[in-house]
Motif scaffolding. Structure first.
Motif, PDB file in Angstrom:
ATOM      1  N   ARG A   1      17.999  21.087   2.163  1.00  0.00           N
ATOM      2  CA  ARG A   1      17.468  19.660   2.351  1.00  0.00           C
ATOM      3  C   ARG A   1      16.928  19.107   3.493  1.00  0.00           C
ATOM      4  O   ARG A   1      15.836  18.728   3.826  1.00  0.00           O
ATOM      5  CB  ARG A   1      18.271  18.643   1.486  1.00  0.00           C
ATOM      6  N   HIS A   2      17.807  19.409   4.450  1.00  0.00           N
ATOM      7  CA  HIS A   2      17.215  19.192   5.714  1.00  0.00           C
ATOM      8  C   HIS A   2      16.128  19.798   6.297  1.00  0.00           C
ATOM      9  O   HIS A   2      15.196  19.285   6.905  1.00  0.00           O
ATOM     10  CB  HIS A   2      18.603  19.333   6.945  1.00  0.00           C
ATOM     11  N   PHE A   3      16.208  21.157   6.200  1.00  0.00           N
ATOM     12  CA  PHE A   3      15.062  22.084   6.574  1.00  0.00           C
ATOM     13  C   PHE A   3      13.813  21.289   5.954  1.00  0.00           C
ATOM     14  O   PHE A   3      12.821  21.352   6.532  1.00  0.00           O
ATOM     15  CB  PHE A   3      15.400  23.544   6.297  1.00  0.00           C
ATOM     16  N   ARG A   4      13.987  21.392   4.647  1.00  0.00           N
ATOM     17  CA  ARG A   4      12.572  20.644   3.897  1.00  0.00           C
ATOM     18  C   ARG A   4      12.205  19.525   4.252  1.00  0.00           C
ATOM     19  O   ARG A   4      10.813  19.575   4.377  1.00  0.00           O
ATOM     20  CB  ARG A   4      13.108  20.642   2.404  1.00  0.00           C
ATOM     21  N   GLU A   5      12.889  18.755   4.599  1.00  0.00           N
ATOM     22  CA  GLU A   5      12.741  17.301   5.238  1.00  0.00           C
ATOM     23  C   GLU A   5      11.645  17.607   6.671  1.00  0.00           C
ATOM     24  O   GLU A   5      11.193  16.654   6.822  1.00  0.00           O
ATOM     25  CB  GLU A   5      13.837  16.586   5.529  1.00  0.00           C
ATOM     26  N   GLN A   6      12.215  18.565   7.218  1.00  0.00           N
ATOM     27  CA  GLN A   6      11.476  18.742   8.521  1.00  0.00           C
ATOM     28  C   GLN A   6      10.326  19.810   8.448  1.00  0.00           C
ATOM     29  O   GLN A   6       9.645  20.300   9.502  1.00  0.00           O
ATOM     30  CB  GLN A   6      12.396  19.608   9.623  1.00  0.00           C
ATOM     31  N   ASP A   7      10.054  20.108   6.931  1.00  0.00           N
ATOM     32  CA  ASP A   7       8.899  20.924   7.022  1.00  0.00           C
ATOM     33  C   ASP A   7       9.008  22.485   7.356  1.00  0.00           C
ATOM     34  O   ASP A   7       8.136  23.024   7.583  1.00  0.00           O
ATOM     35  CB  ASP A   7       7.340  20.628   7.250  1.00  0.00           C
ATOM     36  N   ASP A   8      10.290  22.599   7.423  1.00  0.00           N
ATOM     37  CA  ASP A   8      10.894  24.089   8.032  1.00  0.00           C
ATOM     38  C   ASP A   8      10.806  24.925   6.715  1.00  0.00           C
ATOM     39  O   ASP A   8      12.157  25.186   6.184  1.00  0.00           O
ATOM     40  CB  ASP A   8      11.968  24.064   8.885  1.00  0.00           C
ATOM     41  N   LEU A   9       9.883  25.251   5.989  1.00  0.00           N
ATOM     42  CA  LEU A   9       9.986  25.981   4.736  1.00  0.00           C
ATOM     43  C   LEU A   9      10.702  27.206   4.682  1.00  0.00           C
ATOM     44  O   LEU A   9      11.565  27.627   3.617  1.00  0.00           O
ATOM     45  CB  LEU A   9       8.454  26.242   4.160  1.00  0.00           C
ATOM     46  N   VAL A  10      10.699  27.862   5.734  1.00  0.00           N
ATOM     47  CA  VAL A  10      11.389  29.179   5.623  1.00  0.00           C
ATOM     48  C   VAL A  10      12.740  29.101   5.732  1.00  0.00           C
ATOM     49  O   VAL A  10      13.456  29.652   4.949  1.00  0.00           O
ATOM     50  CB  VAL A  10      10.808  30.045   6.972  1.00  0.00           C
ATOM     51  N   ASN A  11      13.390  28.436   6.540  1.00  0.00           N
ATOM     52  CA  ASN A  11      14.784  28.208   6.849  1.00  0.00           C
ATOM     53  C   ASN A  11      15.182  27.394   5.516  1.00  0.00           C
ATOM     54  O   ASN A  11      16.374  27.703   5.080  1.00  0.00           O
ATOM     55  CB  ASN A  11      15.208  27.433   7.935  1.00  0.00           C
ATOM     56  N   ALA A  12      14.317  26.638   4.882  1.00  0.00           N
ATOM     57  CA  ALA A  12      14.817  25.719   3.569  1.00  0.00           C
ATOM     58  C   ALA A  12      15.007  26.696   2.469  1.00  0.00           C
ATOM     59  O   ALA A  12      15.838  26.729   2.022  1.00  0.00           O
ATOM     60  CB  ALA A  12      13.829  24.914   3.309  1.00  0.00           C
ATOM     61  N   LEU A  13      14.054  27.653   2.260  1.00  0.00           N
ATOM     62  CA  LEU A  13      14.139  28.521   1.189  1.00  0.00           C
ATOM     63  C   LEU A  13      15.345  29.735   1.559  1.00  0.00           C
ATOM     64  O   LEU A  13      16.215  29.749   0.685  1.00  0.00           O
ATOM     65  CB  LEU A  13      12.841  29.440   1.281  1.00  0.00           C
ATOM     66  N   ALA A  14      15.524  30.092   2.889  1.00  0.00           N
ATOM     67  CA  ALA A  14      16.500  30.876   3.061  1.00  0.00           C
ATOM     68  C   ALA A  14      17.917  30.113   2.631  1.00  0.00           C
ATOM     69  O   ALA A  14      18.838  30.714   2.179  1.00  0.00           O
ATOM     70  CB  ALA A  14      16.687  31.251   4.634  1.00  0.00           C
ATOM     71  N   SER A  15      18.114  28.960   3.023  1.00  0.00           N
ATOM     72  CA  SER A  15      19.253  28.063   2.784  1.00  0.00           C
ATOM     73  C   SER A  15      19.587  27.851   1.429  1.00  0.00           C
ATOM     74  O   SER A  15      20.510  28.276   0.779  1.00  0.00           O
ATOM     75  CB  SER A  15      19.081  26.674   3.345  1.00  0.00           C
ATOM     76  N   PHE A  16      18.458  27.675   0.673  1.00  0.00           N
ATOM     77  CA  PHE A  16      18.585  27.335  -1.053  1.00  0.00           C
ATOM     78  C   PHE A  16      18.947  28.884  -1.548  1.00  0.00           C
ATOM     79  O   PHE A  16      19.861  29.040  -2.326  1.00  0.00           O
ATOM     80  CB  PHE A  16      17.292  26.945  -1.509  1.00  0.00           C
ATOM     81  N   SER A  17      18.432  29.759  -1.044  1.00  0.00           N
ATOM     82  CA  SER A  17      18.540  31.266  -1.567  1.00  0.00           C
ATOM     83  C   SER A  17      20.116  31.631  -1.240  1.00  0.00           C
ATOM     84  O   SER A  17      20.789  32.052  -2.032  1.00  0.00           O
ATOM     85  CB  SER A  17      17.574  32.091  -1.094  1.00  0.00           C
ATOM     86  N   TYR A  18      20.486  31.570  -0.069  1.00  0.00           N
ATOM     87  CA  TYR A  18      21.808  31.634   0.153  1.00  0.00           C
ATOM     88  C   TYR A  18      22.842  31.004  -0.453  1.00  0.00           C
ATOM     89  O   TYR A  18      23.851  31.476  -1.011  1.00  0.00           O
ATOM     90  CB  TYR A  18      22.127  31.671   1.774  1.00  0.00           C
ATOM     91  N   GLY A  19      22.559  29.619  -0.345  1.00  0.00           N
ATOM     92  CA  GLY A  19      23.705  28.797  -1.458  1.00  0.00           C
ATOM     93  C   GLY A  19      23.716  29.203  -2.842  1.00  0.00           C
ATOM     94  O   GLY A  19      24.697  29.254  -3.233  1.00  0.00           O
ATOM     95  N   HIS A  20      22.700  29.518  -3.397  1.00  0.00           N
ATOM     96  CA  HIS A  20      22.582  29.930  -4.701  1.00  0.00           C
ATOM     97  C   HIS A  20      23.087  31.448  -4.954  1.00  0.00           C
ATOM     98  O   HIS A  20      23.991  31.587  -5.953  1.00  0.00           O
ATOM     99  CB  HIS A  20      21.335  30.054  -5.505  1.00  0.00           C
TER     100      HIS A  20
END
Length: 94
Positions: free
Chosen positions: A52-71
């Protein structure tokens, strides 16, 4: 391409949020397995917050990676019996 990445990132973020709500600890409380489940759940929550933090910063690659790792933490935990999860639907692969 950026629009596709944004859509996928948002979709994975929603998926992880739903999965966190759906997963419950399966082993009896105060057992080592319940402790392991709590740790896995905490990792998934941490990755969700990071995403969520990365998404708010428009850092889409790290946001997607974080969501994927979490899942992945939740899904792996469900596969080895740490979580009770819905067997039907799109949230888990069990």
């Amino acid at each position: 391409m950026t629009a596709d990445l944004a859509e996928k990132t948002d979709r994975y973020g929603l998926l992880l949020g739903e999965a966190l709500e759906a997963a419950t600890v399966a082993p009896p409380a105060e057992t080592p397995m319940a402790d392991a489940a709590a740790e896995c759940y905490e990792m998934a929550e941490s990755y969700f917050e990071d995403g969520r933090h990365f998404r708010e910063q428009d850092d889409l690659v790290n946001a997607l990676a974080s969501f994927s790792y979490g899942h992945a933490w939740l899904d792996a935990g469900a596969r080895i019996g740490l979580f009770d999860v819905p067997s039907e639907g799109h949230l888990f692969t069990v």
